[in-house]
Design an enzyme around this catalytic site. Sequence first.
Site, PDB file in Angstrom:
ATOM      1  N   PHE A   1       0.807  -1.224   0.000  1.00  0.00           N
ATOM      2  CA  PHE A   1       0.000   0.000   0.000  1.00  0.00           C
ATOM      3  C   PHE A   1       0.838   1.270   0.000  1.00  0.00           C
ATOM      4  CE2 PHE A   1       0.936  -0.150   4.539  1.00  0.00           C
ATOM      5  CZ  PHE A   1       1.098   1.196   4.838  1.00  0.00           C
TER       6      PHE A   1
ATOM      7  N   LYS B   1      -1.302  -7.098  -9.151  1.00  0.00           N
ATOM      8  CA  LYS B   1      -2.265  -7.185  -8.048  1.00  0.00           C
ATOM      9  C   LYS B   1      -1.856  -6.122  -7.043  1.00  0.00           C
ATOM     10  CE  LYS B   1      -3.202  -8.383  -4.373  1.00  0.00           C
ATOM     11  NZ  LYS B   1      -3.583  -7.380  -3.357  1.00  0.00           N
TER      12      LYS B   1
ATOM     13  N   CYS C   1       9.595   1.705   3.524  1.00  0.00           N
ATOM     14  CA  CYS C   1      10.482   0.582   3.844  1.00  0.00           C
ATOM     15  C   CYS C   1      11.922   1.058   4.007  1.00  0.00           C
ATOM     16  CB  CYS C   1      10.399  -0.498   2.778  1.00  0.00           C
ATOM     17  SG  CYS C   1      11.089   0.049   1.218  1.00  0.00           S
TER      18      CYS C   1
ATOM     19  N   ARG D   1      -5.839  -1.680  -0.448  1.00  0.00           N
ATOM     20  CA  ARG D   1      -6.090  -0.431   0.286  1.00  0.00           C
ATOM     21  C   ARG D   1      -5.966   0.792  -0.620  1.00  0.00           C
ATOM     22  NH1 ARG D   1      -6.196  -3.233   4.482  1.00  0.00           N
ATOM     23  NH2 ARG D   1      -4.507  -4.534   5.280  1.00  0.00           N
TER      24      ARG D   1
HETATM   25  P1  NAD Z   1       1.452  -6.655   3.067  1.00  0.00           P
HETATM   26  O1  NAD Z   1       2.474  -7.730   3.123  1.00  0.00           O
HETATM   27  O2  NAD Z   1       0.341  -6.672   4.052  1.00  0.00           O
HETATM   28  O3  NAD Z   1       0.722  -6.655   1.626  1.00  0.00           O
HETATM   29  C1  NAD Z   1       1.469  -6.640   0.427  1.00  0.00           C
HETATM   30  C2  NAD Z   1       0.669  -7.327  -0.660  1.00  0.00           C
HETATM   31  O4  NAD Z   1       0.451  -8.695  -0.278  1.00  0.00           O
HETATM   32  C3  NAD Z   1      -0.705  -6.721  -0.893  1.00  0.00           C
HETATM   33  O5  NAD Z   1      -0.964  -6.679  -2.272  1.00  0.00           O
HETATM   34  C4  NAD Z   1      -1.647  -7.668  -0.167  1.00  0.00           C
HETATM   35  O6  NAD Z   1      -2.925  -7.741  -0.764  1.00  0.00           O
HETATM   36  C5  NAD Z   1      -0.945  -8.997  -0.273  1.00  0.00           C
HETATM   37  N1  NAD Z   1      -1.213  -9.877   0.877  1.00  0.00           N
HETATM   38  C6  NAD Z   1      -1.431  -9.495   2.176  1.00  0.00           C
HETATM   39  N2  NAD Z   1      -1.611 -10.567   2.961  1.00  0.00           N
HETATM   40  C7  NAD Z   1      -1.508 -11.650   2.150  1.00  0.00           C
HETATM   41  C8  NAD Z   1      -1.593 -13.058   2.394  1.00  0.00           C
HETATM   42  N3  NAD Z   1      -1.829 -13.546   3.610  1.00  0.00           N
HETATM   43  N4  NAD Z   1      -1.419 -13.879   1.351  1.00  0.00           N
HETATM   44  C9  NAD Z   1      -1.172 -13.404   0.120  1.00  0.00           C
HETATM   45  N5  NAD Z   1      -1.082 -12.078  -0.168  1.00  0.00           N
HETATM   46  C10 NAD Z   1      -1.246 -11.210   0.838  1.00  0.00           C
HETATM   47  O7  NAD Z   1       2.241  -5.267   3.101  1.00  0.00           O
HETATM   48  P2  NAD Z   1       1.647  -3.803   3.207  1.00  0.00           P
HETATM   49  O8  NAD Z   1       1.113  -3.585   4.575  1.00  0.00           O
HETATM   50  O9  NAD Z   1       0.768  -3.509   2.049  1.00  0.00           O
HETATM   51  O10 NAD Z   1       2.989  -2.939   2.999  1.00  0.00           O
HETATM   52  C11 NAD Z   1       3.849  -2.587   4.052  1.00  0.00           C
HETATM   53  C12 NAD Z   1       5.035  -3.508   4.126  1.00  0.00           C
HETATM   54  O11 NAD Z   1       5.723  -3.527   2.888  1.00  0.00           O
HETATM   55  C13 NAD Z   1       6.064  -3.071   5.145  1.00  0.00           C
HETATM   56  O12 NAD Z   1       6.534  -4.199   5.828  1.00  0.00           O
HETATM   57  C14 NAD Z   1       7.172  -2.456   4.301  1.00  0.00           C
HETATM   58  O13 NAD Z   1       8.452  -2.463   4.908  1.00  0.00           O
HETATM   59  C15 NAD Z   1       7.125  -3.320   3.118  1.00  0.00           C
HETATM   60  N6  NAD Z   1       7.738  -2.706   1.955  1.00  0.00           N
HETATM   61  C16 NAD Z   1       8.920  -3.208   1.515  1.00  0.00           C
HETATM   62  C17 NAD Z   1       9.561  -2.628   0.435  1.00  0.00           C
HETATM   63  C18 NAD Z   1      10.866  -3.182  -0.082  1.00  0.00           C
HETATM   64  O14 NAD Z   1      11.241  -2.879  -1.213  1.00  0.00           O
HETATM   65  N7  NAD Z   1      11.564  -3.995   0.688  1.00  0.00           N
HETATM   66  C19 NAD Z   1       8.988  -1.523  -0.205  1.00  0.00           C
HETATM   67  C20 NAD Z   1       7.773  -1.043   0.272  1.00  0.00           C
HETATM   68  C21 NAD Z   1       7.151  -1.644   1.352  1.00  0.00           C
END
Ligand code: NAD
Length: 499
Positions: free
Chosen positions: A149, A173, A281, A177
């Site tokens: 998100f 995908k 992140c 949010r």
């Molecule tokens: P999230 O892991 O909750 O969701 C990411 C994606 O995964 C979304 O599209 C969501 O729909 C999907 N998803 C969520 N739960 C799932 C499940 N149980 N099974 C399959 N798919 C699922 O992350 P978020 O809250 O959207 O984003 C924040 C996180 O992302 C933080 O931990 C941040 O550090 C990380 N992030 C990392 C980077 C990087 O490059 N390392 C960059 C941006 C954000």
Amino acid sequence: MEELSHFINGQRTKGGSGRFADVYNPATGEVQAKVPLATVEEVNDAVAKAAAAQPAWGATNPQRRARVMMKFGQLINENMDMLAEAVSREHGKTLPDARGDVQRGLEVVEFCMGAPNQLKGEFTTDGGPGIDLYSMRQPLGVVAGITPFNFPAMIPLWKMAGALACGNAIILKPSERVPTTAILLAELLQEAGLPDGCLQVVNGDKEAVDALLDNDTIQAVGFVGSTPIAQYIYGRACSNGKRAQCFGGAKNHMIVMPDADLDKAADALVGSSMGAAGERCMAISVAVPVGEKTADALVERLVPRIEALKVGPYTAGDDVDYGPLITKAAQDRVKGLIDRGVEEGATLLTDGRDFSLQGYENGYFVGPTYFDNVTPDMDIYKEEIFGPVLSQVRMDSYSDALKLVMDNEYGNGTSIFTADGDTARDFANRVNVGMVGINFPIPVPLSYHTFGGWKRSGFGDLNQFGPDAFRFYTKTKTVTERWFSGIKEGGEFAFKAMD
Ligand code: NAD
């Protein structure tokens, strides 16, 4: 209530599952739209349509594909304000921040305009008598991008630009949010000349993600999100024989040496820990001053700077420093972690728990929060808070500070502020973290380098964007060829006379 869509074969397409997720205005807590959550059948249908569109796109010469990227880049520029508004409306970040979100994605599109150069392969003449070898990069077919998100424009753009420039079709995908920006970008790509079906935006939750992971047509999965989900997706994608790169969460430290310019370090710490409400992140969430004097001097500088931050909705103007968190659950979690830090015995120097804004009492705001005397055994140190919370861990020496960073389970970004080149160089060489800043707080590499964390911040091989994207989104094929007419008996090569 606005009902959002998927984007399939060049058209906004209503969801057929009857399942929806609420999309909130994080500044008010109101539901502003509902987004359809795709079924397995809807995902499989989108993939099948992408598979039908991909061969022609893959066979389109790279320069023509690059021209679509050029036009796309131009359209993003022309629509910058519209895109930034869409980002802010669902995410809540300030408009300058949202423009940065779009801009950093645009830079990757710009890099992909040079795809023909990146894809031109390798050639060896006369590897043996009359024998030439060449390696070519071919598209994988249909790939998937699953995004978080916190960067509704930038990370989808990282995924789509690299995959498409290499001749793949991609199923994106986005986070449920913040679903709107990806659809707007898909429409701009269509206007730029991308054939229908090459980019399908499928909204959904775990059901849609699992369908992508289990679909045999999907050749590669690029994921960005939290660490537990990254690890899960990496495992399931790999066990289904797919190529996968899954980037996870972070806990980024900034070491502040006694010789650092402390005013600059303090400015950098405030921006990098509190900017975008800490929902980055690459946010610095741990300050590591070396020596008690450095720590005390930082406290003296940080507290007034943090107290002066302006928190509010993006509509309140460009002087707002940061906005609300993404959901009520995120707000409750961050406040709960602040409570935990107090219980654990950290010193709370600024407390954002009771922050409230007239007219926005139901918004998901948390005020800027600064803890001193945090120790590595505390939950507020160990967990990724993903909110406007800075923890300060005091260390006695550079070696101890370096060890702290190295022992942390995450390895996304880190930074050191110092006036000493030897220390900085030692840090850059030894630290086990993917992206390093020297007197630089958020070291997100430019689009022609690559982005990727180490340890539990990244699973799989190769980084995002830059030259690695062309490696990730293509397969290498190597041809060894010879033409017998030019070879004399005994293996000696002779040029034929040219009449
Ligand atoms: P999230 O892991 O909750 O969701 C990411 C994606 O995964 C979304 O599209 C969501 O729909 C999907 N998803 C969520 N739960 C799932 C499940 N149980 N099974 C399959 N798919 C699922 O992350 P978020 O809250 O959207 O984003 C924040 C996180 O992302 C933080 O931990 C941040 O550090 C990380 N992030 C990392 C980077 C990087 O490059 N390392 C960059 C941006 C954000």
